[in-house]
Write a protein that holds these residues in place. Structure first.
Motif, PDB file in Angstrom:
ATOM      1  N   UNK A   1       7.084   7.705   1.708  1.00  0.00           N
ATOM      2  CA  UNK A   1       6.936   7.565   3.159  1.00  0.00           C
ATOM      3  C   UNK A   1       8.089   8.280   3.850  1.00  0.00           C
ATOM      4  N   UNK A   2       7.753   9.100   4.839  1.00  0.00           N
ATOM      5  CA  UNK A   2       8.777   9.859   5.563  1.00  0.00           C
ATOM      6  C   UNK A   2       8.887   9.277   6.966  1.00  0.00           C
ATOM      7  N   UNK A   3       9.823   8.356   7.094  1.00  0.00           N
ATOM      8  CA  UNK A   3       9.959   7.606   8.346  1.00  0.00           C
ATOM      9  C   UNK A   3      10.090   8.518   9.563  1.00  0.00           C
ATOM     10  N   UNK A   4      10.827   9.598   9.376  1.00  0.00           N
ATOM     11  CA  UNK A   4      11.086  10.468  10.536  1.00  0.00           C
ATOM     12  C   UNK A   4       9.822  11.162  11.031  1.00  0.00           C
ATOM     13  N   UNK A   5       8.748  11.099  10.261  1.00  0.00           N
ATOM     14  CA  UNK A   5       7.478  11.697  10.688  1.00  0.00           C
ATOM     15  C   UNK A   5       6.513  10.650  11.247  1.00  0.00           C
TER      16      UNK A   5
ATOM     17  N   UNK B   1       0.821  -1.210   0.000  1.00  0.00           N
ATOM     18  CA  UNK B   1       0.000   0.000   0.000  1.00  0.00           C
ATOM     19  C   UNK B   1       0.853   1.257   0.000  1.00  0.00           C
ATOM     20  N   UNK B   2       0.190   2.372  -0.240  1.00  0.00           N
ATOM     21  CA  UNK B   2       0.862   3.675  -0.187  1.00  0.00           C
ATOM     22  C   UNK B   2       1.458   3.913   1.207  1.00  0.00           C
ATOM     23  N   UNK B   3       0.877   3.249   2.216  1.00  0.00           N
ATOM     24  CA  UNK B   3       1.390   3.372   3.586  1.00  0.00           C
ATOM     25  C   UNK B   3       2.631   2.496   3.819  1.00  0.00           C
ATOM     26  N   UNK B   4       3.133   1.871   2.780  1.00  0.00           N
ATOM     27  CA  UNK B   4       4.326   0.993   2.741  1.00  0.00           C
ATOM     28  C   UNK B   4       4.081  -0.400   3.331  1.00  0.00           C
ATOM     29  N   UNK B   5       2.881  -0.666   3.825  1.00  0.00           N
ATOM     30  CA  UNK B   5       2.627  -1.984   4.410  1.00  0.00           C
ATOM     31  C   UNK B   5       2.315  -2.999   3.316  1.00  0.00           C
ATOM     32  N   UNK B   6       2.637  -4.255   3.586  1.00  0.00           N
ATOM     33  CA  UNK B   6       2.301  -5.338   2.659  1.00  0.00           C
ATOM     34  C   UNK B   6       0.916  -5.865   2.995  1.00  0.00           C
ATOM     35  N   UNK B   7       0.200  -6.227   1.944  1.00  0.00           N
ATOM     36  CA  UNK B   7      -1.165  -6.762   2.090  1.00  0.00           C
ATOM     37  C   UNK B   7      -1.218  -8.138   1.439  1.00  0.00           C
TER      38      UNK B   7
END
Ligand code: SF4
Ligand code: SF4
Length: 290
Positions: free
Chosen positions: A161-165, A101-107
């Motif tokens: 995705x901006x990990x630091x946020x 997903x756009x949220x970087x998670x795998x589905x």
């Protein structure tokens, strides 16, 4: 009993067997068994006592289940290892019924993003391996932007995705989070679900299943609370000073003046993070309680 059957019996809902060398440069031979453990999603509370994302309970249970299977398989004289150093997202991206997903998670079909994976390396090459695609699949989000809109800190943006946020990046990290992150933590002890529960690829979330952790207990007895949580969520997430730091941040997200004496007592705590977070929390609670 074969290894996949053992893993399924131990509680995993699906086991993928892929060629280890094809899947990752870390291997020259053998089979990677990727065992998926599904969990039930929970409503994230916005106030009250501390909350732990159900993923972390699931990952500990999955770890224990996988470790038990490894032990049994080794007793049969086979070479098998639990591995926590294999990057799974690039492998999932090369499997047909997964997507990212756009949220970087795998589905995955049947669980959405609500799963945890344990990775086992087996020295033998098994028959009937799942073939990997030559290249990663495209995202299946289409025009959806829900997770971008739901993220409280703007970690998911058009350019990635901006990990630091991301709130999760700072929880239990041992690093001092900037104020704009602290202000959005809410009563989450570990984990954030905002970019998952809004996602149409996931089933709707119904209720809170796990017990909440009283903030006063966390502030007063961080060591004992950490030890009680350890069998449930593992060692890495239950280091007492990190639990105490996060407890201060959670307290700072409330207007609970009853917690002020405990927060003030932490002003001379040996940990610089606990001192900094408790001082911030005192100011934050006081300003909300006005
Ligand atoms: S919320 Fe929408 S954009 Fe985000 S991961 Fe789910 S489908 Fe993709
Ligand atoms: S876990 Fe929370 S903070 Fe991190 S990207 Fe998702 S919604 Fe944003």
């Amino acid at each position: 009993m074969d290894i996949t059957a053992r893993l399924m019996k131990a509680g995993f809902f699906r086991v993928l067997a892929v060629d280890a060398a094809q899947a990752s440069d870390a291997f020259t031979h053998g089979t990677l068994l990727i065992a998926l453990w599904r969990y039930d999603a929970e409503i994230t509370p916005t106030h009250g006592e501390g909350w732990i994302h159900p993923y972390y309970f699931a990952s500990q249970r999955a770890y224990e289940a996988a470790a038990g299977v490894v032990q049994k398989v080794e007793e049969d004289g086979r070479v098998i290892r639990l591995r926590d150093d294999v990057r799974l997202k690039p492998i999932f991206a090369r499997l047909p019924d997964f997507c990212q997903g756009r949220n970087t998670l795998s589905y995955v079909e049947g669980a959405g993003s609500r799963f945890h994976a344990q990775t086992l390396w087996l020295a033998e090459t098994l028959d009937d391996l799942t073939p990997l695609l030559d290249r990663p699949q495209e995202r299946r989000c289409g025009s959806c932007r829900r997770c971008m809109e739901a993220c409280p800190t703007g970690a998911i943006q058009e350019d990635g995705f901006h990990r630091e946020r991301c709130l999760r990046n700072w929880m239990m990290s041992g690093q001092l989070a900037p104020d704009f992150i602290r202000e959005k933590m809410g009563v989450r002890l570990i984990g954030c679900d905002d970019c998952q529960r809004c996602c149409p690829l996931n089933a709707p979330v119904k209720e809170i299943v796990h017990e909440r952790i009283p903030l006063a207990e966390l502030l007063e007895r961080p060591k004992e609370t950490a030890m009680a949580l350890r069998p449930l969520i593992g060692v890495n997430l239950t280091l007492p000073n990190r639990i105490l730091s996060q407890a201060c941040v959670m307290a700072g997200s409330t207007s609970r003046e009853d917690l002020l004496p405990q927060l003030e007592r932490l002003s001379d705590h040996p940990s610089p993070n606990v001192r900094a977070y408790s001082a911030w929390a005192v100011g934050s609670v006081a300003s909300k309680a006005k």
